[in-house]
Scaffold this active site. Structure first.
Site, short mmCIF file in Angstrom:
data_model
loop_
_atom_site.label_atom_id
_atom_site.label_comp_id
_atom_site.label_asym_id
_atom_site.label_seq_id
_atom_site.Cartn_x
_atom_site.Cartn_y
_atom_site.Cartn_z
N THR A 47 29.16 66.66 64.41
CA THR A 47 29.30 66.12 65.77
C THR A 47 28.41 64.91 65.97
O THR A 47 28.80 63.93 66.61
CB THR A 47 29.00 67.20 66.82
OG1 THR A 47 29.91 68.28 66.63
CG2 THR A 47 29.14 66.67 68.23
N CYS A 48 27.23 64.95 65.41
CA CYS A 48 26.28 63.84 65.55
C CYS A 48 26.85 62.56 64.95
O CYS A 48 26.69 61.47 65.51
CB CYS A 48 24.95 64.19 64.89
SG CYS A 48 24.22 65.73 65.52
N SER A 49 27.51 62.68 63.80
CA SER A 49 28.03 61.51 63.09
C SER A 49 29.43 61.09 63.52
O SER A 49 29.78 59.93 63.37
CB SER A 49 28.06 61.79 61.58
OG SER A 49 26.76 61.88 61.07
#
Length: 159
Positions: A47-49
């Site tokens: 999700t971060c990337s």
């Protein structure tokens, strides 16, 4: 208890990745500036990337137009943050901050024990707006969610 609006950014050491790696104190970095700081549990994580960092990259000029700088922090070492910034085409003016030992996350009261996933201590997913080192707005995500700390959500709240 976690940091709240009205509280000062703590005097904790971080590493700023911008034209190299530079040790900075968070309170000094935030002094005299308007900054949206968003935190991710880990560089290169799904999700971060795929959503969190890319949203701030896509809306970077929208924050700049409001006179707001953007910073991303994660409990990763400076080399990982530098590689992640490069792989995500982060604008040179966006601050990437490494909280290698999680001291900043702990000082904010926003640490996350991700040991069950083999990640150890991390930071919860959140975003805040600070003005001259004072938190004005804080959005902390519920575990497993990604809504309140997105670039779009912060822009809507800031106006």
């Amino acid at each position: 208890m976690s940091i709240q609006p009205g509280d000062a950014i703590p005097a904790i050491a971080l590493t700023l990745i911008r034209d190299g790696m530079h040790p900075v104190r968070a309170d000094t970095l935030f002094a005299g500036r308007r900054i949206v700081l968003f935190s991710v549990p880990g560089a290169f994580t799904p999700t971060c990337s795929s959503r969190h960092l890319p949203g701030y990259v896509a809306h970077f000029t929208d924050f700049q137009a409001r006179g707001i700088e953007v910073a991303c922090v994660a409990v990763n070492d400076a080399y990982v943050m530098q590689a992640w910034a490069s792989s995500q085409n982060v604008p040179a003016q966006m601050m990437m901050l490494a909280d290698g030992n999680g001291d900043f996350a702990r000082a904010l009261g926003l640490e996350l024990d991700a040991s069950a996933y083999g990640m150890g201590l991390r930071s919860r997913r959140f975003a805040l707006l600070a003005e001259d080192g004072i938190v004005r707005l804080l959005q902390v995500e519920a575990p497993g969610e990604f809504k309140a700390s997105s670039a779009e959500a912060m822009l809507a709240l800031i106006g």
